[in-house]
Design an enzyme around this catalytic site. Sequence first.
Site, PDB file in Angstrom:
ATOM      1  N   LYS A 127       3.267  62.377  55.463  1.00  0.00           N
ATOM      2  CA  LYS A 127       4.116  63.187  54.594  1.00  0.00           C
ATOM      3  C   LYS A 127       3.697  63.090  53.130  1.00  0.00           C
ATOM      4  O   LYS A 127       3.817  64.058  52.381  1.00  0.00           O
ATOM      5  CB  LYS A 127       5.587  62.778  54.739  1.00  0.00           C
TER       6      LYS A 127
ATOM      7  N   LYS B 278       1.575  68.120  65.873  1.00  0.00           N
ATOM      8  CA  LYS B 278       2.941  68.170  66.387  1.00  0.00           C
ATOM      9  C   LYS B 278       3.685  69.387  65.826  1.00  0.00           C
ATOM     10  O   LYS B 278       3.435  69.793  64.693  1.00  0.00           O
ATOM     11  CB  LYS B 278       3.582  66.822  66.034  1.00  0.00           C
TER      12      LYS B 278
ATOM     13  N   LYS C 244       8.766  71.088  61.218  1.00  0.00           N
ATOM     14  CA  LYS C 244       9.424  71.977  60.261  1.00  0.00           C
ATOM     15  C   LYS C 244       8.560  72.189  59.030  1.00  0.00           C
ATOM     16  O   LYS C 244       8.723  73.162  58.307  1.00  0.00           O
ATOM     17  CB  LYS C 244      10.742  71.346  59.794  1.00  0.00           C
TER      18      LYS C 244
HETATM   19  P1  TYM Z   1      13.477  64.687  62.672  1.00  0.00           P
HETATM   20  O1  TYM Z   1      14.560  65.354  61.919  1.00  0.00           O
HETATM   21  O2  TYM Z   1      12.066  64.870  62.199  1.00  0.00           O
HETATM   22  O3  TYM Z   1      13.523  65.086  64.192  1.00  0.00           O
HETATM   23  C1  TYM Z   1      14.717  64.984  64.964  1.00  0.00           C
HETATM   24  C2  TYM Z   1      14.381  64.564  66.376  1.00  0.00           C
HETATM   25  O4  TYM Z   1      13.459  65.499  66.959  1.00  0.00           O
HETATM   26  C3  TYM Z   1      12.333  64.797  67.468  1.00  0.00           C
HETATM   27  N1  TYM Z   1      11.140  65.648  67.266  1.00  0.00           N
HETATM   28  C4  TYM Z   1      10.307  65.996  68.249  1.00  0.00           C
HETATM   29  N2  TYM Z   1      10.293  65.717  69.572  1.00  0.00           N
HETATM   30  C5  TYM Z   1       9.304  66.265  70.314  1.00  0.00           C
HETATM   31  N3  TYM Z   1       8.329  67.063  69.784  1.00  0.00           N
HETATM   32  C6  TYM Z   1       8.287  67.355  68.464  1.00  0.00           C
HETATM   33  N4  TYM Z   1       7.337  68.154  67.970  1.00  0.00           N
HETATM   34  C7  TYM Z   1       9.316  66.814  67.635  1.00  0.00           C
HETATM   35  N5  TYM Z   1       9.596  66.911  66.311  1.00  0.00           N
HETATM   36  C8  TYM Z   1      10.713  66.197  66.112  1.00  0.00           C
HETATM   37  C9  TYM Z   1      12.251  63.522  66.639  1.00  0.00           C
HETATM   38  O5  TYM Z   1      11.537  62.516  67.314  1.00  0.00           O
HETATM   39  C10 TYM Z   1      13.707  63.188  66.436  1.00  0.00           C
HETATM   40  O6  TYM Z   1      14.199  62.481  67.558  1.00  0.00           O
HETATM   41  N6  TYM Z   1      13.708  59.922  61.098  1.00  0.00           N
HETATM   42  C11 TYM Z   1      14.276  60.885  62.008  1.00  0.00           C
HETATM   43  C12 TYM Z   1      15.768  61.106  61.817  1.00  0.00           C
HETATM   44  C13 TYM Z   1      16.584  59.862  61.807  1.00  0.00           C
HETATM   45  C14 TYM Z   1      16.926  59.065  62.941  1.00  0.00           C
HETATM   46  C15 TYM Z   1      17.726  58.008  62.427  1.00  0.00           C
HETATM   47  C16 TYM Z   1      16.638  59.164  64.293  1.00  0.00           C
HETATM   48  C17 TYM Z   1      17.152  59.278  60.727  1.00  0.00           C
HETATM   49  N7  TYM Z   1      17.836  58.177  61.094  1.00  0.00           N
HETATM   50  C18 TYM Z   1      18.229  57.024  63.270  1.00  0.00           C
HETATM   51  C19 TYM Z   1      17.151  58.170  65.123  1.00  0.00           C
HETATM   52  C20 TYM Z   1      17.929  57.115  64.621  1.00  0.00           C
HETATM   53  C21 TYM Z   1      13.591  62.236  61.797  1.00  0.00           C
HETATM   54  O7  TYM Z   1      13.003  62.487  60.780  1.00  0.00           O
HETATM   55  O8  TYM Z   1      13.798  63.121  62.802  1.00  0.00           O
END
Ligand code: TYM
Length: 333
Positions: free
Chosen positions: A111, A195, A198
């Site tokens: 990032k 991957k 967004k």
């Molecule tokens: P975020 O917002 O990027 O994504 C949310 C969830 O979607 C999953 N994900 C994917 N799974 C499969 N293929 C993909 N291309 C893909 N892109 C995203 C992510 O693995 C996630 O489960 N840091 C985290 C948010 C967070 C969090 C937490 C998660 C903050 N605190 C505590 C669990 C527990 C994040 O940026 O997810």
Amino acid sequence: MARIFSGVQPTGNLHLGNYLGAVRNWVKLQQEYECLFCVVDMHAITMWQDPHELTQSTREVAAAMMAAGIDAKKHIIFNQSQVPGHAELAWIFNCVARLGWLNRMTQFKDKAGKNSENASVGLYAYPNLMAADILLYKATHVPVGEDQKQHLELARDIAAKFNNDFGVEGFFPQPEPLILGTATRVMSLKDGMKKMSKSDPSELSRINMTDDADTIAKKIRKAKTDTDPLPQTPAGLEGRAEAKNLLGIYAALSDTSLEDACAKFAGEGFGTFKQHLADLAVAKLGPIQSEMRRLVADPASVDQVLRSGAERARALAEPIIAEVKEIVGFLKP
Ligand code: TYM
């Protein structure tokens, strides 16, 4: 009792990767666990967010969770910034985690890019806040996509170091990642090695949960492929990242295995397969999308769900953060 915590950043629309890798699994898990699902607005601002859009996205993500089938009465849906314990525990974890641990985080490197000197301090410390999210509720299980595995390992290390430093063995549990289903890493429609995300500048790289039927069909039609017919078994997908990704999406959306998806389309060309995939995606996502639209049209009621969720989350967090402060030696108010 086993407790689940998971989160999604409100940085624009939810996409198919978020849905298949995370939210859809949450819907299934809510039968067995007590769950907290969080719209992590404090994580979102580690990169610049337009304030008005952040508010809208927060509502949209909450609406998507409900539309996908999460029961906001039985479980908790809330936005992170309404519960002060997240920031309080994150600060304590900033003082527990080591620089060397954070230096290994690949997501920061991805990032921040080449100009990491210009990244926010929050982006660097992000995994500590994520550990705080989970441990503030002593959550035992964390359902996420594969990309979050490294952050979960860090959360486990932080929990262990806190317990050890303060001599409170077993105070924080070791949260288990739950990486479930066949679509744990959905890839970009334009590049099978990247991957779905967004932050990809190409809209054609992802299917958004808000895309209409024509847009979904167009994006699938334009998805990158190769020229060979589809193979009979998953072994034939080796070295064919784009084909593997599309068949994986098909398998996940139709709740079958990759083996079954391969068997169904063995020998077909991509033209036929893409038509089937587009029809399936529209059929599966359509009902969720129309429910999302209905919910977002009434922002006051989405806000009410988040407010009530936050109140219940605060009630769970308060005794835990109070105990943490006592363990650390902070004088009571
Ligand atoms: P975020 O917002 O990027 O994504 C949310 C969830 O979607 C999953 N994900 C994917 N799974 C499969 N293929 C993909 N291309 C893909 N892109 C995203 C992510 O693995 C996630 O489960 N840091 C985290 C948010 C967070 C969090 C937490 C998660 C903050 N605190 C505590 C669990 C527990 C994040 O940026 O997810």
